[in-house]
Design an enzyme around this catalytic site. Structure first.
Site, PDB file in Angstrom:
ATOM      1  N   HIS A 185       4.161  11.258   4.574  1.00 49.72           N
ATOM      2  CA  HIS A 185       3.056  11.976   5.148  1.00 49.72           C
ATOM      3  C   HIS A 185       2.639  13.035   4.192  1.00 49.72           C
ATOM      4  O   HIS A 185       1.501  13.309   4.063  1.00 49.72           O
ATOM      5  CB  HIS A 185       3.422  12.470   6.577  1.00 49.72           C
ATOM      6  CG  HIS A 185       2.071  13.130   7.285  1.00 49.72           C
ATOM      7  ND1 HIS A 185       1.071  12.293   7.474  1.00 49.72           N
ATOM      8  CD2 HIS A 185       1.788  14.290   7.645  1.00 49.72           C
ATOM      9  CE1 HIS A 185      -0.042  13.052   7.799  1.00 49.72           C
ATOM     10  NE2 HIS A 185       0.452  14.219   7.895  1.00 49.72           N
ATOM     11  N   GLU A 426      -1.023  -8.183   2.980  1.00 47.73           N
ATOM     12  CA  GLU A 426       0.084  -7.171   2.382  1.00 47.73           C
ATOM     13  C   GLU A 426       1.281  -7.748   2.488  1.00 47.73           C
ATOM     14  O   GLU A 426       2.409  -7.522   2.377  1.00 47.73           O
ATOM     15  CB  GLU A 426       0.065  -5.731   2.859  1.00 47.73           C
ATOM     16  CG  GLU A 426      -0.156  -5.909   4.292  1.00 47.73           C
ATOM     17  CD  GLU A 426       0.085  -4.322   4.943  1.00 47.73           C
ATOM     18  OE1 GLU A 426       0.079  -3.323   4.376  1.00 47.73           O
ATOM     19  OE2 GLU A 426      -0.253  -4.279   6.180  1.00 47.73           O
ATOM     20  N   ASP A 450       2.907  -2.450   0.135  1.00 48.99           N
ATOM     21  CA  ASP A 450       3.500  -3.412   1.093  1.00 48.99           C
ATOM     22  C   ASP A 450       3.663  -4.846   0.309  1.00 48.99           C
ATOM     23  O   ASP A 450       4.858  -5.244   0.193  1.00 48.99           O
ATOM     24  CB  ASP A 450       3.277  -3.735   2.544  1.00 48.99           C
ATOM     25  CG  ASP A 450       3.733  -2.719   3.406  1.00 48.99           C
ATOM     26  OD1 ASP A 450       4.778  -2.191   3.194  1.00 48.99           O
ATOM     27  OD2 ASP A 450       2.988  -2.077   4.115  1.00 48.99           O
ATOM     28  N   CYS A 497      -6.708  -1.432  -1.077  1.00 50.80           N
ATOM     29  CA  CYS A 497      -6.723  -0.266  -0.619  1.00 50.80           C
ATOM     30  C   CYS A 497      -5.215   0.169  -0.742  1.00 50.80           C
ATOM     31  O   CYS A 497      -4.903   1.504  -0.345  1.00 50.80           O
ATOM     32  CB  CYS A 497      -7.020  -0.084   1.006  1.00 50.80           C
ATOM     33  SG  CYS A 497      -5.755  -1.193   1.882  1.00 50.80           S
TER      34      CYS A 497
END
Ligand code: PEP
Ligand code: MG
Length: 537
Positions: A185, A426, A450, A497
């Site tokens: 994060h 993904e 991923d 993305c």
């Protein structure tokens, strides 16, 4: 001068004073000999808590919304609650330390609330824990003094999402943490906020570092504490040239992202919270390609309510003023853990109960989120995207559920906008059957983080495998080519993305493959546009 290293997560050079963010101290009953003094300390702690909550209320209302701020107001009510206060005072009078008394009474009350049947009363368990934690922090001084009076560099073991939410973002020059990963994060926040930062550093977290001058080199991954004159002047020069490079990118603001041969690509932004919208505007994004909605669920103690989510999505959609905003539904699990979801520990969390798998098996959670998104869709140009898809069956189930939600809202007289439905590609399974999936949805967005992890069988969080984590692997390139081609054959658009979208060495490749959209950290957009405009492809 102390020199150390870490993994850079955003380029740039920061020079500033250190602010050490320490963890809470362990709590023991130290017993008090002067009861009157201890009661007075408790009185003062209540006053400080009141003042803090009132400031936090104003900040939350301004940055996130009144709805979320109301939760903070509930906490201050406990500072007037006689049961709670008298329980703590009685314990102090029996000789216990104030912080320990708050902990014991807070815990007992929280357990009592949690055992009740009524959902509203159950939720009060969280409030009493929050207010108790605050009082304990004030009484023990563990966090006392963590105020940033001037801009500086935050040094911490790690930062949880709730800790970062409470920080004064305008004053942060850099993050330096011992833990974390490129996808933690803190790292995502650093990229969104446009500040050089290092994770996985070898730094010794010690309060004696407070106030010392530090340099963070987000290019090399080095940091310097109390730098010598030579290093300081070299780093100032590096900072200046990075600033000049950035200023040079300003000429690309407002320009269309089209290559020399006329290939157009939309450059969108990835964000986590509605307050990141300012970075989207500053970064000159043409839309939002990934709103990681799970951040609205992190750093809190209970599920957000539909109205709260609705307000958050509406804020973003209105601010985007008609530009496309792709909201990804909840992708909790694996690296993003949230206590109140009560997820079991798993042997292989990345291959476990996460993302769409939670939403499809706990439909009440999914329903709340989708209702909020559809309600907000009347206020802008919303698209919804679903993570971790592996089959056509899942997509059909999702579409039927979305239809049910829309019908339900319309029956209630609530308007919804035209919402595109897309999926993240993904998993290798989704990439391989992308020809079939393309007939089911309006768009694809490739999650290369991923997709790389699952295709190469490399845990994206494991820093020991960094040398093996090759996002340019030919297998990934082939999959990317195949996904774009399958999307276009079915007449839908395709974007990327994952982090790879911002890899400037691949921009030409992505243009050749025909990707319609690249979604990156907002701070990367101008540089990426420069690359597109100068591309010969
Ligand atoms: C991805 O996997 O590439 C992605 C964009 O999603 P996240 O990083 O949130 O898993
Ligand atoms: Mg992902």
């Amino acid at each position: 001068m102390v020199v150390g290293r870490g993994r850079p997560v955003y380029e740039g050079v920061a020079i500033g004073r250190i602010y050490v963010r320490t963890k809470e101290k362990e709590l023991v009953d130290r017993k008090c000999s002067d009861i009157e003094k201890e009661l007075k300390r408790f009185e003062e702690a209540k006053e400080t808590a009141r003042a803090e909550l009132s400031a936090l209320y104003d900040k939350t209302a301004a940055e996130i919304g009144e709805e979320q701020a109301a939760i903070i107001e509930v906490q201050s009510l406990f500072l007037e609650d006689l049961d709670y206060l008298e329980g703590i005072e009685a314990m102090i009078k029996s000789g216990s330390d104030a912080a320990f008394s708050v902990h014991e009474i807070g815990d007992a009350q929280a357990s009592a609330f949690a055992a009740l049947d009524d959902e509203y009363m159950k939720a009060r368990a969280t409030d009493v824990r929050d207010i108790s934690d605050r009082l304990i922090r004030i009484l023990t001084g563990a966090d006392q003094g963590f105020r940033m009076d001037e801009p500086g560099i935050i040094v911490a073991e790690d930062l949880t999402p709730s800790e970062t939410v409470a920080l004064d973002k305008d004053k942060i020059l850099a993050f330096v943490t011992r833990q974390g990963s490129s996808n933690s994060h803190t790292a995502i926040l650093a990229r969104v906020m446009n500040i050089p930062s290092l994770v996985l550093t070898d730094i010794d977290i010690d309060p004696s570092l407070n106030g010392k001058l530090m340099i963070v080199d987000g290019f090399s991954g080095n940091y310097y504490i109390e730098p010598d004159e030579k290093t300081l002047s070299e780093m100032k020069a590096k900072q200046k040239s990075a600033g000049e490079y950035k200023a040079g990118l300003e000429q690309y603001r407002g320009k269309e992202s089209v290559s020399r041969k006329g290939r157009k690509v939309k450059l969108f932004a990835n964000i986590g919270s509605p307050s990141d919208i300012k970075y989207v505007i500053d970064g000159d994004a043409e839309g939002i390609g990934l709103l990681r909605s799970e951040f609205l669920y992190l750093g809190r103690d209970d599920f957000p309510k539909e109205d709260e989510l609705f307000e958050a999505y509406r804020t973003v959609l209105e601010a985007m003023n008609g530009k496309k905003t792709v909201i990804r539904t909840l992708d909790i699990g694996a690296d993003k853990k949230v206590a109140y979801f009560n997820l079991d520990a798993e042997e292989n969390p990345a291959l476990g109960y996460r993302g769409i798998r939670i939403c499809l098996t706990q439909k009440d959670i999914f329903r709340t989120q989708l209702r909020a998104i559809y309600r907000a869709s009347a206020y802008g140009n919303a698209a919804i995207m679903f993570p971790m898809i592996i089959s056509v069956g899942e997509v059909r189930e999702i579409k039927a559920f979305c239809k049910e939600i829309q019908d339900e809202l319309h029956a209630e007289g609530i308007k919804t906008g035209d919402v595109e439905l897309g999926i993240m590609i993904e998993t290798p399974a989704a990439a391989i059957i992308s020809d079939q999936l393309a007939h089911e949805v309006d768009f694809f967005s490739v999650g290369t983080n991923d997709l790389t992890q699952y295709t190469l069988a490399i845990d994206r969080q494991n820093e020991k495998l960094d040398a093996f984590y090759d996002a340019h692997h030919p297998a990934i390139m082939r999959l990317l080519e195949m996904i774009a081609s399958n999307a276009h054959q079915a007449g839908i658009w395709a974007g990327i993305c994952g982090e790879l979208a911002g890899d400037l060495s691949l921009t030409d490749e992505f243009l050749k493959m025909g990707y319609d959209e690249l979604s990156v950290a907002p701070s990367r957009i101008l540089e990426l546009r420069k690359n597109v405009i100068n591309s010969e492809v």
